[in-house]
Design an enzyme around this catalytic site. Structure first.
Site, PDB file in Angstrom:
ATOM      1  N   LEU A 198       0.333   6.388   1.307  1.00  0.00           N
ATOM      2  CA  LEU A 198      -0.048   6.643   2.628  1.00  0.00           C
ATOM      3  C   LEU A 198       0.771   5.706   3.479  1.00  0.00           C
ATOM      4  O   LEU A 198       0.649   4.476   3.439  1.00  0.00           O
ATOM      5  CB  LEU A 198      -1.522   6.338   2.754  1.00  0.00           C
ATOM      6  N   TYR A 253      -1.967   2.472   0.637  1.00  0.00           N
ATOM      7  CA  TYR A 253      -2.046   2.408   2.332  1.00  0.00           C
ATOM      8  C   TYR A 253      -0.661   1.517   2.519  1.00  0.00           C
ATOM      9  O   TYR A 253      -1.326  -0.001   2.382  1.00  0.00           O
ATOM     10  CB  TYR A 253      -3.067   2.498   2.790  1.00  0.00           C
ATOM     11  N   CYS A 254       0.252   1.845   3.365  1.00  0.00           N
ATOM     12  CA  CYS A 254       1.170   0.753   3.947  1.00  0.00           C
ATOM     13  C   CYS A 254       1.677  -0.163   2.782  1.00  0.00           C
ATOM     14  O   CYS A 254       2.099   0.207   1.915  1.00  0.00           O
ATOM     15  CB  CYS A 254       0.544  -0.013   5.141  1.00  0.00           C
ATOM     16  N   LEU A 255       1.724  -1.351   2.977  1.00  0.00           N
ATOM     17  CA  LEU A 255       1.966  -2.423   2.142  1.00  0.00           C
ATOM     18  C   LEU A 255       1.301  -2.442   0.626  1.00  0.00           C
ATOM     19  O   LEU A 255       1.778  -2.495  -0.461  1.00  0.00           O
ATOM     20  CB  LEU A 255       2.147  -3.788   2.607  1.00  0.00           C
ATOM     21  N   GLY A 303       0.618   0.612  -0.668  1.00  0.00           N
ATOM     22  CA  GLY A 303       1.219   1.485  -1.168  1.00  0.00           C
ATOM     23  C   GLY A 303       2.688   0.968  -1.728  1.00  0.00           C
ATOM     24  O   GLY A 303       2.924   1.643  -3.021  1.00  0.00           O
TER      25      GLY A 303
END
Length: 580
Positions: free
Chosen positions: A346, A318-320, A322
């Site tokens: 994500l 998720y976010c960083l 990812g």
């Protein structure tokens, strides 16, 4: 040229003197940063100078702005006549599109006229900071952004004497709202001055958020790995590792029972493992991106491999988290390591050329400024990063709160997502500097110039089935930037575009009202994002079930759920690092 005795050349500066001078610069920049929220005034001044010089050398643009000023002035004079004669606001139509002026009270004179004049001023400044020939595109975006921030600050809605909603409330309560607002301001100022713990209201980690049952099964100096207890008799053969961003506490994905992504996945028969990052302090300043890959993802995968031997692993970031997971997946592809069954990203980016307005705070001047601040502290404070994110949505996150808390004297109700957002984290100096320079500024990952273990990695080597999620109103990772992973990864790519923003779009549980998404495979690298979007109709509801079905389709069957973890428990979830 010879020099007498041992006197060095005039342009030579002894190393110790250079270090002392650098220390002075760092201390000076850190002091300025404490006053500017971590923003570099030098970088901002450079953008304004670039804009001003090119505007001064553009007589045609100046003539255009003069014409617009005359036209807007005429409309302002017209509104001075029409607004008093149209109590319902028919003479001030522009107000309807701005949510700051949608309350009925704004339709009264002179407030409808003030709002009209303000919007006309915004219109002129938008024209003035766009379309100036010769200015660097990034400087043009920055000046436009900064002009908007300055105007947002001066909006008549932000001041008691020019906000009819506040004036009516003050009259009704005989000023009690302003007294409450002043008390709220004093409380917030005291909390800031005393560096008090964040106010999360009634939401407490381990009590009513982050409560999905599980155990910490591994711990090193950077992560705790949580394994959640299955709720079904059988689970998918492949477990799922979730990698959250290190700039947030992991429990955004395990909020309350009704909107916990972890609980939803566990109930779908998926064995879930979650990384919980350490909240770094000064002693952790030397932690690097390589450490986050090695101590974070690789050691988590090794641990899961011991618990579930001979099984591949689904991985989601998720976010960083990812972005970090993409780096790890590329390194694994380089080494022919095939332990990943699938890859889910994500709201995560691998190409930062169009990473949204947050890139306005990431140029060489800004990064150098932050590096000096972090050199003094050993890390980047949470409030120094939060300020930049709040400015991206200043009307929603700054000024509307100011009006509500200090002018109307109301404290907005806290929900679990807001409580999580207040529970911020820090970033170690070395890692954050590498992240900003290598990924944001130099875009090395997208260019195939990023190194792991001293050797280059390429996202194009990833052939693992990919599921990428973008959110329509994302100010942090715009969905068209997230989309770019489909141009790199060579495996089977599925893209999902959901309603909502960077956080609320991801935390979009079944039953959440007014949610929709689009989903479909991406047939080729050359397909444009808008083309894909136009070819897929929106589907009402939460996107979580669609992802669970995709994970099931990419699993090889089921196995009996283990009531106890194969690895010894180091303590119950949510662990200890989350409280840091």
């Amino acid at each position: 040229m010879k020099h007498a005795g041992n006197i060095p050349p005039a342009d030579a500066v002894p190393t110790r003197d250079a270090e002392r001078h650098n220390a002075i610069d760092r201390a000076f920049h850190a002091t300025i940063g404490s006053l500017t929220g971590g923003l570099s005034p030098m970088g901002l001044a450079t953008a304004w100078f670039d804009w001003g010089v090119h505007l001064a050398g553009s007589p045609a643009k100046q003539a255009e702005l003069q014409e617009r000023a005359v036209a807007n002035g005429a409309r302002a004079l017209q509104s001075a006549v029409s607004c008093p004669l149209s109590p319902a606001g028919e003479g001030c139509a522009e107000m309807e599109a701005d949510k700051r002026f949608r309350d009925e009270e704004w339709q009264r004179y002179p407030f409808n006229m003030l709002a009209q004049w303000f919007l006309l001023t915004e219109d002129w400044w938008h024209a003035a900071t766009t379309g100036v020939q010769g200015i660097a595109p990034r400087h043009a975006q920055m000046t436009n952004f900064l002009a908007r921030q300055a105007l947002d600050m001066m909006a008549p809605s932000n001041y008691a004497l020019t906000n009819p909603v506040v004036l009516d409330r003050t009259q009704q309560e005989q000023g009690a709202n302003l007294v409450r607002g002043f008390r709220n301001w004093l409380e917030d100022f005291a909390n800031y001055a005393e560096n008090a713990p964040p106010d999360t209201g009634d939401f407490k980690v381990g009590e009513n958020v982050a409560i999905t049952p599980g155990e910490v099964v591994y711990r090193n100096r950077l992560i705790e790995l949580i394994r959640y207890r299955p709720t079904t008799k059988e689970v998918k053969a492949e477990p799922l590792l979730i990698v959250p961003a290190w700039i947030m506490k992991y429990y955004i994905l395990d909020l309350s029972a009704h909107n916990s992504m972890v609980r939803f996945l566990v109930d779908q028969g998926i064995e879930v493992y979650m990384i919980s990052w350490l909240n770094p302090g000064e002693a952790d300043s030397e932690l690097s991106m390589e450490d986050y890959v090695r101590l974070g993802i690789f050691e988590a995968l090794d641990t899961i491999g011991k618990a579930v031997p001979d099984q591949k692993i689904h991985a989601a970031g998720y976010c960083l988290g990812g972005t970090l997971l993409s780096i790890a997946a590329a390194a694994m592809a380089r080494e022919k390591d095939d332990r990943l069954a699938s890859l889910t990203l994500l709201a995560a980016q691998v190409d930062f050329t169009e990473a949204g307005e947050i890139t306005l705070f990431t140029d060489d001047s800004q990064v150098a400024f932050l590096e000096d601040i972090m050199a003094e502290q050993g890390y980047l404070k949470s409030d120094q990063m939060a300020g930049a994110f709040q400015m991206l949505r200043s009307n929603d996150l700054i000024w509307s709160r100011t009006i509500r808390d200090y002018l109307l004297g109301e404290r907005g109700g806290m929900n679990d997502l807001m409580a999580w957002n207040a529970d911020a984290t820090r970033m170690p100096a070395t890692m954050h500097s590498e992240y900003l320079r290598k990924l944001f500024l130099e875009n090395r990952l997208a260019l195939g110039q990023y190194k792991v273990g001293g050797r280059l990695v390429s996202v194009e080597d990833i052939e693992t089935p990919l599921f990428a999620v973008g959110t329509e109103k994302d100010h942090v990772a715009p969905w068209k930037s997230v989309w770019k992973i489909t141009r790199f990864a060579d495996g089977s790519n599925t893209f999902l575009l959901t309603s909502g923003g960077h956080n609320a779009g991801i935390v979009s549980e079944p039953g959440h009202p007014r949610r929709h998404y689009r989903i479909g495979e991406v047939p080729g690298h050359a397909l444009a994002a808008e083309t894909w979007k136009g070819a897929h109709a929106p589907i009402e509801g939460s996107w979580w079930p669609a992802w669970a079905e995709w994970l099931t389709a990419h699993s090889t069957g089921t196995r009996a759920a283990a009531e106890k973890p194969a690895l010894p428990s180091l303590g119950a979830a949510p662990g200890t690092y989350v409280f840091g």
